[in-house]
Every structure is written in C-alpha cells, then in structure tokens.
Write a protein that holds these residues in place. Structure first.
Motif, short mmCIF file in Angstrom:
data_model
loop_
_atom_site.label_atom_id
_atom_site.label_comp_id
_atom_site.label_asym_id
_atom_site.label_seq_id
_atom_site.Cartn_x
_atom_site.Cartn_y
_atom_site.Cartn_z
N TYR A 130 42.22 -29.42 4.16
CA TYR A 130 43.73 -28.96 3.53
C TYR A 130 43.55 -27.68 2.92
CZ TYR A 130 44.27 -33.75 3.99
OH TYR A 130 44.45 -35.24 4.80
N ASP A 131 42.34 -26.92 2.50
CA ASP A 131 42.00 -25.74 1.80
C ASP A 131 41.60 -24.65 2.96
OD1 ASP A 131 41.91 -24.09 0.13
OD2 ASP A 131 39.81 -24.76 -0.73
N ASP A 132 42.57 -24.14 3.64
CA ASP A 132 42.47 -22.89 4.35
C ASP A 132 43.24 -21.71 3.95
OD1 ASP A 132 44.97 -23.84 5.18
OD2 ASP A 132 44.23 -24.47 7.00
N GLY A 133 43.83 -21.92 2.62
CA GLY A 133 44.48 -20.78 2.19
C GLY A 133 45.96 -20.66 2.43
N TYR A 134 46.50 -21.27 3.25
CA TYR A 134 47.91 -21.64 3.62
C TYR A 134 48.47 -22.92 3.04
CZ TYR A 134 46.82 -17.79 7.01
OH TYR A 134 46.52 -16.45 7.46
N GLU A 135 49.82 -22.95 3.13
CA GLU A 135 50.38 -23.99 2.73
C GLU A 135 51.04 -24.60 4.00
OE1 GLU A 135 52.83 -23.51 -0.65
OE2 GLU A 135 52.34 -21.32 -0.75
N PHE A 154 50.42 -30.96 10.80
CA PHE A 154 50.95 -30.17 9.89
C PHE A 154 51.58 -28.76 10.63
CE2 PHE A 154 47.58 -32.52 8.15
CZ PHE A 154 48.07 -32.74 6.65
N ARG A 155 52.46 -28.50 9.71
CA ARG A 155 53.13 -26.91 10.34
C ARG A 155 53.19 -26.16 9.17
NH1 ARG A 155 58.36 -29.71 12.09
NH2 ARG A 155 59.26 -30.28 10.26
N CYS A 156 53.19 -24.84 9.31
CA CYS A 156 53.52 -23.79 8.17
C CYS A 156 54.64 -24.34 7.39
CB CYS A 156 53.42 -22.41 8.68
SG CYS A 156 53.89 -21.26 7.57
N THR A 157 54.44 -24.22 6.10
CA THR A 157 55.51 -24.60 5.05
C THR A 157 56.66 -23.55 5.33
OG1 THR A 157 54.13 -25.54 3.32
CG2 THR A 157 56.01 -24.66 2.49
N TYR A 158 56.34 -22.39 5.59
CA TYR A 158 57.50 -21.34 5.74
C TYR A 158 57.91 -21.09 7.30
CZ TYR A 158 55.18 -20.16 1.52
OH TYR A 158 54.86 -20.43 0.08
N LEU A 165 55.15 -20.24 13.38
CA LEU A 165 54.87 -21.24 14.50
C LEU A 165 53.59 -21.92 14.27
CD1 LEU A 165 56.42 -19.64 17.38
CD2 LEU A 165 57.43 -21.29 16.02
N ALA A 166 52.87 -21.38 13.14
CA ALA A 166 51.34 -21.99 13.00
C ALA A 166 51.46 -23.64 12.66
CB ALA A 166 50.69 -21.37 11.69
N THR A 167 50.62 -24.10 13.52
CA THR A 167 50.47 -25.61 13.19
C THR A 167 48.94 -25.87 13.21
OG1 THR A 167 50.56 -26.21 15.48
CG2 THR A 167 52.74 -26.17 14.46
#
Length: 350
Positions: A130-135, A154-158, A165-167
DNA sequence: GCAATTTGACCATA
DNA sequence: TATGGTCAAATTGC
C-alpha cells in the motif's frame, strides 16, 4: 572483474546524479519561473535515471538479501510490455473521461480489462503493497482460483477528479513461512495522469477536513512514532509501523488478515524513513522547502517533524552530519544505492 | 452527512 | 462456462 567495477562505477555515477537532482529539486522548483515545467523535467530525469539503474541492476546478480527482513520492494519482472510507463504515454491517456459515481451502469464502454488495452502494466513484489507514494481507493476484492488470499483491486483516488486511470491489484502471495512477513504481488495498470502536486494542493487547501486530520495523524505516526523528531541520530521503523504508515498513506483501513504484525527487526534498516516506507504526504505537503531546512549545516539533527519528513526525501537523511562525514556519506550512498537498485520501476512522483 | 470500504452482481474474455 | 475485473448499492467510520 573489470566489467563489474565499471558497472559499479556507472551505478555510482548515476546514483550520484540522481541524488544531486533530488537534493536540488526543492530549490529548482522554488525558484523556477515555471515550476510545472521544472517538475516535469525533473520527474523525467529521475525516472530515466531510475530506469537506467534498473537496467544496470538486471545485468548483475541480485544483491544478497539483507540480514533482517526490512520492508522490501523488488521488481518481479520487466516484460517488454510490462515496463513503467513514460510520462508522455501517461499524458496521452489523460483525455479519457472520468468515471462518475452513481452514473447509470454502462459496462465496458471505456476501460477494457485484463491487459487488452494498449496501456502499460508492470508488476512488483513487495512487503508493503500500500505504500507506493500514491493514494488508492479500493474498489473490489476477489477470490482468485489457486490462491489462498483474496486479490484486492485499487484505483487512483483522483480518478474522478483528474481522470487518472491508474489501477493496481494486490495479491498476497502464498507462503509456508510464517516467520517472514507476507509478500504481495502488486500489478499496476496505467500510469498516473493525476499530478502529485494536485493531490498535495487538495490536501493543503483543507478541502477535506478528513484529509487534514488524516495528515495530522500521519505526521504524528510518521515522525513521532519513529523517533525522527526526538533528536535521535538514527531511527527505525519496523515492518509493522511501516505497514501502518503505509495504510494511513493509502487512506484506507489496514486489513488485519493481510498484514499480521511481522517480527520486530533486529537492526534498524536505515536512518529515519527509507523512501519506500515514508508516507508520500511528507513529500507533498511539506514541499517545497529551503535547503536550510533540509540541511541545517550546523551538525544538528533536523529537529522538527516537518524536517524529518523532508529529510525522508532520501533514505539517509536522518544521520548526524557533525560526525564522521565520510562514513555518513558512505552509508548514505549505500542506503541510496539499495533504494535505487531495489526499488526499480517504482513510479516516484514528487 | 460525507467519504471510504465492502460485497454481491454484472460483464467481457478465454 | 469458468474466471477475472469492475460497478454500484449497502455498510461503516469519522
């Protein structure tokens, strides 16, 4: 072996450039008339150096495992189509319309699944999924055939805000060894098209009180719990604390079944937060900063919570600079090298 | 009340 | 038809 020496020298050179850029990045961004451009260029440079180091790393036998079991992030594989995406390709994907919550369910119109799309994907093996710098926001969980654990999606919080589109999919690996921390196979799809600056701005503006409270808790845990703000010359964070910090970083509840408390580390893995354990908010929210803040230059440990988080920009920043500078420098480099070589293809953003 | 997570259902693909 | 990935209503927590 001369080639080994040459490669080590090359690695050292690249690592030094990487380090230099990272050190100068705050000033560049602070004084640049076009911080966005500067950030973009710096990001590309860092990414390129990271990839270069990854390539170098592939040409040599893997480094011996650490004596202890720190939180690790290693590349599982780098298939031709499983390479980290370039910012350019990421930009090209930013035009996709964001999905809307509560919208009428229209299936498979925008985002084909299963790697059929042209977008990039890559995988890593990590103890801190869970710790890769992104939310990330969890949107699903599935029991996969032939595995003991469920796969989380998971997908990007934003995604909604920025159309990112990051997942990623997190799958805990089956293991017979209960004494070692669990490892997770994390598969990423699509590069982040949201900017960390946007995320940081969102958090800083207090648009969400939840974000602020979250940050407060994060900083308390990040800097107080680890001793970073207590004047310690070196600090440690064990896997459990790292996982907790990571979970907080993810704005998500830790899943007890996925992350049982690992055995305590016999040795501190490194000073302060290794980069892969440091909550990204420390980068985002306390940034940019002056060089004076980062390096007081008077031999004192960076005292404040902010300072210690900023110091986490590189893994060696918790050291006492008034001591043996050469030894500290050497340790700093090796920590950096470990970070760079072991964390290849992770998508860092500043 | 809002936002994040959970979970069952839906759908595409092999 | 089995499987994996995603959606979205329901639930939970702050």
């Amino acid at each position: 072996m001369a080639c080994v020496a040459d490669r080590q020298a090359a690695v050292r050179e690249v690592a030094q450039v990487y380090e230099l850029i990272k050190l100068q990045q705050p000033l560049l961004l602070l004084h640049s008339s076009s911080s966005h451009l500067a950030q973009s260029l710096l990001g590309k440079a860092l990414r390129a150096l990271n990839v270069a180091l990854s390539v170098m790393n592939q040409q040599q036998p893997p480094p011996p495992p650490p004596a202890v079991a720190p939180v690790t992030v290693v590349v599982v594989k780098a298939e031709p189509h499983l390479s980290p995406p370039s910012p350019a390709s990421a930009d090209s994907e930013a035009t996709a319309p964001p999905a809307r919550r509560g919208a009428k369910r229209t299936r498979r119109s925008a985002a084909p699944v299963g790697g059929k799309k042209n977008s990039s994907s890559w995988a890593t093996l990590t103890a801190v999924p869970y710790d890769d710098g992104y939310e990330w926001r969890k949107y699903g969980e599935k029991k996969i055939n032939g595995t003991l654990f469920t796969r989380s999606y998971f997908r990007c919080t934003y995604k909604d805000d920025a159309g990112c589109l990051a997942t990623k999919h997190v799958q805990q690996m089956d293991s017979d060894d209960n004494s070692s921390p669990p490892m997770f196979h994390v598969t990423y799809h699509n590069d982040h098209t949201c900017s960390s600056a946007k995320a940081a701005a969102k958090a800083n503006t207090g648009s969400s009180s939840n974000n602020n409270s979250h940050l407060a808790a994060l900083l308390a845990d990040c800097c107080d719990g680890s001793g970073c703000n207590k004047g310690l010359t070196t600090t440690t964070i064990n896997g459990h604390a790292a996982a907790a910090a990571a979970a907080m970083n993810m704005n998500m509840k830790q899943e007890p079944s996925l992350l049982p408390p690992p055995p305590p580390l016999a040795e501190p893995p490194s000073a302060c937060f290794p980069y892969d354990q440091m909550p990204q908010q420390c980068h985002q929210l306390l940034f940019p900063v002056s060089m004076e803040q980062q390096f007081p230059g008077n031999g004192e440990e960076i005292p404040s919570a902010a300072g210690s988080c900023i110091s986490g920009e590189t893994s060696w920043d918790g050291y006492y600079y008034s001591g043996d500078m050469a030894a500290a420098e050497d340790d700093r480099f090796h920590d950096l090298e470990r970070f760079l070589l072991g964390d290849s293809f992770m998508d860092y953003q500043y």
